[in-house]
Design a protein around this motif. Structure first.
Motif, PDB file in Angstrom:
ATOM      1  N   SER A  77      14.481  -1.474  -7.736  1.00 21.08           N
ATOM      2  CA  SER A  77      14.190  -2.842  -7.338  1.00 21.08           C
ATOM      3  C   SER A  77      12.753  -2.892  -6.832  1.00 21.08           C
ATOM      4  N   VAL A  78      12.172  -4.086  -6.857  1.00 24.48           N
ATOM      5  CA  VAL A  78      10.764  -4.244  -6.481  1.00 24.48           C
ATOM      6  C   VAL A  78      10.675  -5.359  -5.437  1.00 24.48           C
ATOM      7  N   PRO A  79      10.850  -5.012  -4.170  1.00 25.92           N
ATOM      8  CA  PRO A  79      10.888  -6.054  -3.137  1.00 25.92           C
ATOM      9  C   PRO A  79       9.557  -6.730  -2.876  1.00 25.92           C
ATOM     10  N   GLY A  80       8.463  -5.985  -2.981  1.00 23.04           N
ATOM     11  CA  GLY A  80       7.143  -6.528  -2.681  1.00 23.04           C
ATOM     12  C   GLY A  80       6.379  -5.591  -1.773  1.00 23.04           C
ATOM     13  N   GLU A  81       5.097  -5.892  -1.561  1.00 28.24           N
ATOM     14  CA  GLU A  81       4.292  -5.071  -0.662  1.00 28.24           C
ATOM     15  C   GLU A  81       3.090  -5.860  -0.180  1.00 28.24           C
ATOM     16  N   GLY A  82       2.561  -5.435   0.962  1.00 25.87           N
ATOM     17  CA  GLY A  82       1.390  -6.082   1.528  1.00 25.87           C
ATOM     18  C   GLY A  82       1.407  -5.995   3.033  1.00 25.87           C
ATOM     19  N   VAL A  83       0.630  -6.850   3.671  1.00 27.58           N
ATOM     20  CA  VAL A  83       0.505  -6.821   5.132  1.00 27.58           C
ATOM     21  C   VAL A  83       1.606  -7.664   5.773  1.00 27.58           C
ATOM     22  N   ALA A  84       1.859  -7.394   7.048  1.00 28.10           N
ATOM     23  CA  ALA A  84       2.993  -8.012   7.734  1.00 28.10           C
ATOM     24  C   ALA A  84       2.813  -9.508   7.963  1.00 28.10           C
ATOM     25  N   HIS A  85       1.594  -9.941   8.222  1.00 25.30           N
ATOM     26  CA  HIS A  85       1.336 -11.365   8.475  1.00 25.30           C
ATOM     27  C   HIS A  85       0.205 -11.818   7.563  1.00 25.30           C
ATOM     28  N   PRO A  86       0.514 -12.038   6.282  1.00 24.52           N
ATOM     29  CA  PRO A  86      -0.534 -12.313   5.301  1.00 24.52           C
ATOM     30  C   PRO A  86      -1.136 -13.710   5.430  1.00 24.52           C
ATOM     31  N   VAL A  87      -2.391 -13.807   5.067  1.00 24.61           N
ATOM     32  CA  VAL A  87      -3.001 -15.118   4.901  1.00 24.61           C
ATOM     33  C   VAL A  87      -2.446 -15.766   3.639  1.00 24.61           C
ATOM     34  N   VAL A  88      -2.324 -14.976   2.581  1.00 30.60           N
ATOM     35  CA  VAL A  88      -1.845 -15.480   1.290  1.00 30.60           C
ATOM     36  C   VAL A  88      -0.629 -14.679   0.840  1.00 30.60           C
ATOM     37  N   LEU A  89       0.425 -15.374   0.468  1.00 28.23           N
ATOM     38  CA  LEU A  89       1.564 -14.761  -0.200  1.00 28.23           C
ATOM     39  C   LEU A  89       1.433 -15.057  -1.685  1.00 28.23           C
ATOM     40  N   VAL A  90       1.308 -14.024  -2.489  1.00 28.93           N
ATOM     41  CA  VAL A  90       1.195 -14.160  -3.943  1.00 28.93           C
ATOM     42  C   VAL A  90       2.581 -13.952  -4.544  1.00 28.93           C
ATOM     43  N   VAL A  91       3.036 -14.894  -5.360  1.00 23.73           N
ATOM     44  CA  VAL A  91       4.376 -14.829  -5.934  1.00 23.73           C
ATOM     45  C   VAL A  91       4.294 -14.863  -7.454  1.00 23.73           C
ATOM     46  N   GLY A  92       4.818 -13.817  -8.083  1.00 20.38           N
ATOM     47  CA  GLY A  92       4.928 -13.771  -9.536  1.00 20.38           C
ATOM     48  C   GLY A  92       6.352 -14.039  -9.968  1.00 20.38           C
ATOM     49  N   GLU A  93       6.655 -13.736 -11.238  1.00 19.42           N
ATOM     50  CA  GLU A  93       7.996 -14.051 -11.738  1.00 19.42           C
ATOM     51  C   GLU A  93       8.962 -12.893 -11.598  1.00 19.42           C
ATOM     52  N   GLY A  94       8.551 -11.670 -11.953  1.00 21.87           N
ATOM     53  CA  GLY A  94       9.452 -10.532 -11.877  1.00 21.87           C
ATOM     54  C   GLY A  94       8.753  -9.248 -12.291  1.00 21.87           C
ATOM     55  N   PRO A  95       9.368  -8.106 -12.004  1.00 18.68           N
ATOM     56  CA  PRO A  95       8.753  -6.819 -12.343  1.00 18.68           C
ATOM     57  C   PRO A  95       8.701  -6.586 -13.848  1.00 18.68           C
ATOM     58  N   GLY A  96       7.700  -5.824 -14.266  1.00 16.01           N
ATOM     59  CA  GLY A  96       7.618  -5.337 -15.630  1.00 16.01           C
ATOM     60  C   GLY A  96       8.030  -3.881 -15.693  1.00 16.01           C
ATOM     61  N   GLU A  97       7.715  -3.227 -16.808  1.00 19.38           N
ATOM     62  CA  GLU A  97       8.147  -1.840 -17.013  1.00 19.38           C
ATOM     63  C   GLU A  97       7.567  -0.895 -15.970  1.00 19.38           C
ATOM     64  N   MET A  98       6.266  -0.990 -15.716  1.00 21.36           N
ATOM     65  CA  MET A  98       5.636  -0.072 -14.764  1.00 21.36           C
ATOM     66  C   MET A  98       6.089  -0.351 -13.338  1.00 21.36           C
ATOM     67  N   GLU A  99       6.329  -1.610 -13.040  1.00 17.23           N
ATOM     68  CA  GLU A  99       6.812  -1.974 -11.715  1.00 17.23           C
ATOM     69  C   GLU A  99       8.236  -1.455 -11.502  1.00 17.23           C
ATOM     70  N   ASP A 100       9.051  -1.545 -12.537  1.00 19.81           N
ATOM     71  CA  ASP A 100      10.418  -1.037 -12.478  1.00 19.81           C
ATOM     72  C   ASP A 100      10.435   0.468 -12.232  1.00 19.81           C
ATOM     73  N   LYS A 101       9.492   1.184 -12.828  1.00 21.34           N
ATOM     74  CA  LYS A 101       9.426   2.641 -12.653  1.00 21.34           C
ATOM     75  C   LYS A 101       8.919   3.032 -11.268  1.00 21.34           C
ATOM     76  N   SER A 102       7.973   2.254 -10.750  1.00 17.93           N
ATOM     77  CA  SER A 102       7.337   2.629  -9.491  1.00 17.93           C
ATOM     78  C   SER A 102       7.978   1.996  -8.262  1.00 17.93           C
ATOM     79  N   GLY A 103       8.658   0.860  -8.448  1.00 11.11           N
ATOM     80  CA  GLY A 103       9.196   0.119  -7.319  1.00 11.11           C
ATOM     81  C   GLY A 103       8.151  -0.710  -6.595  1.00 11.11           C
ATOM     82  N   ARG A 104       6.974  -0.884  -7.197  1.00  7.59           N
ATOM     83  CA  ARG A 104       5.885  -1.645  -6.587  1.00  7.59           C
ATOM     84  C   ARG A 104       5.526  -2.835  -7.481  1.00  7.59           C
ATOM     85  N   PRO A 105       5.126  -3.964  -6.883  1.00  4.60           N
ATOM     86  CA  PRO A 105       4.802  -5.147  -7.677  1.00  4.60           C
ATOM     87  C   PRO A 105       3.388  -5.107  -8.244  1.00  4.60           C
ATOM     88  N   PHE A 106       3.229  -5.636  -9.437  1.00  4.70           N
ATOM     89  CA  PHE A 106       1.913  -5.824 -10.049  1.00  4.70           C
ATOM     90  C   PHE A 106       1.083  -4.535 -10.034  1.00  4.70           C
TER      91      PHE A 106
END
Length: 249
Positions: A77-106
């Motif tokens: 699963s790929v929950p997301g990653e970044g800082v705890a209190h972001p200025v910007v939350l970036v939202v995509g549609e879903g993980p791809g092949e590399m994201e599925d393998k690594s568990g990291r988004p984008f």
């Protein structure tokens, strides 16, 4: 819907069952209801509480989620990653092949382009952004998430937004923009404008993968990013200080 409103509905259903059936349906158990903040509504077994969870708690629930068919084919699963209190939350549609393998988004080619796009306006997942998706598991062959898959997964993103409290949301592409804004309008119509998402400003632009397939979209996407930068400079002065501190000298 508030907890009080849900209790009223529960009471009404119990009274109705008693009046229609002649007895109270004892399978109706208030303790099984999940009462939440006004983050949204869905079937209780498809949702998580909107408050009271840490990010780690949300990640653990995502990792064990079996709410839709996507869980059966995921590597990670790929929950997301970044800082705890972001200025910007970036939202995509879903993980791809590399994201599925690594568990990291984008992290694939589209992710590398996204990092460059963000860096162009002094944003980064390591300094002032958080990156997540509408669905947390990879759809087979990178197809678009189906409506029921998005509906089953959206409460995780809602809980993350509730916890992260970003200053603004950047929706990347059709799926993210349409789901968050609850509209049938496409990204070409939605991009470049500013909207309200439950009290949080939201803007949208083309998904990085679309730019990789159609270079003609790069110019309007850059216009969208410049508009976001102008908004940040006006409403969040100094937003880029953490980013500058992470740049190589």
């Amino acid at each position: 819907m508030t907890a009080a409103e849900k209790r009223d509905i529960f009471t009404f259903v119990k009274l109705a069952s008693s009046g229609i059936l002649g007895y109270t349906d004892r399978t109706l158990d208030e303790s099984k209801l999940i009462f939440m903040d006004d983050i949204g509504t869905a079937a209780p077994d498809k949702r998580i509480p909107a408050s009271g969870l840490s990010m780690q708690g949300i990640i653990e629930k995502i990792s064990s989620c079996q709410n839709c068919r996507l869980c059966s084919s995921r590597t990670n699963s790929v929950p997301g990653e970044g800082v705890a209190h972001p200025v910007v939350l970036v939202v995509g549609e879903g993980p791809g092949e590399m994201e599925d393998k690594s568990g990291r988004p984008f992290v694939g080619p589209a992710g590398q382009l996204l990092d460059k796009m963000l860096a162009a306006i002094n944003l980064s997942r390591t300094s002032n952004c958080y990156i997540a998706n509408i669905v947390k598991c990879r759809p087979p062959k990178n197809r678009d998430p189906l409506p029921d898959e998005s509906a089953s997964c959206i409460s995780y993103l809602e809980a993350q937004i509730h916890l992260l409290k970003p200053k603004i949301i950047l929706a990347m592409g059709n799926i993210a923009a349409k789901k968050l804004l609850d509209t049938s309008n496409g990204i070409s119509h939605l991009r470049g404008n500013f909207y309200d998402y439950k009290g949080i400003p939201l803007t949208a632009t083309y998904h990085p993968s679309a730019l990789l397939h159609n270079v003609d979209l790069k110019r309007p996407a850059w216009d969208d990013l410049k508009a976001l930068r102008s908004w940040l400079e006006e409403h969040e002065p100094g937003y880029d200080e953490p980013f500058k501190g992470t740049q190589k000298q």
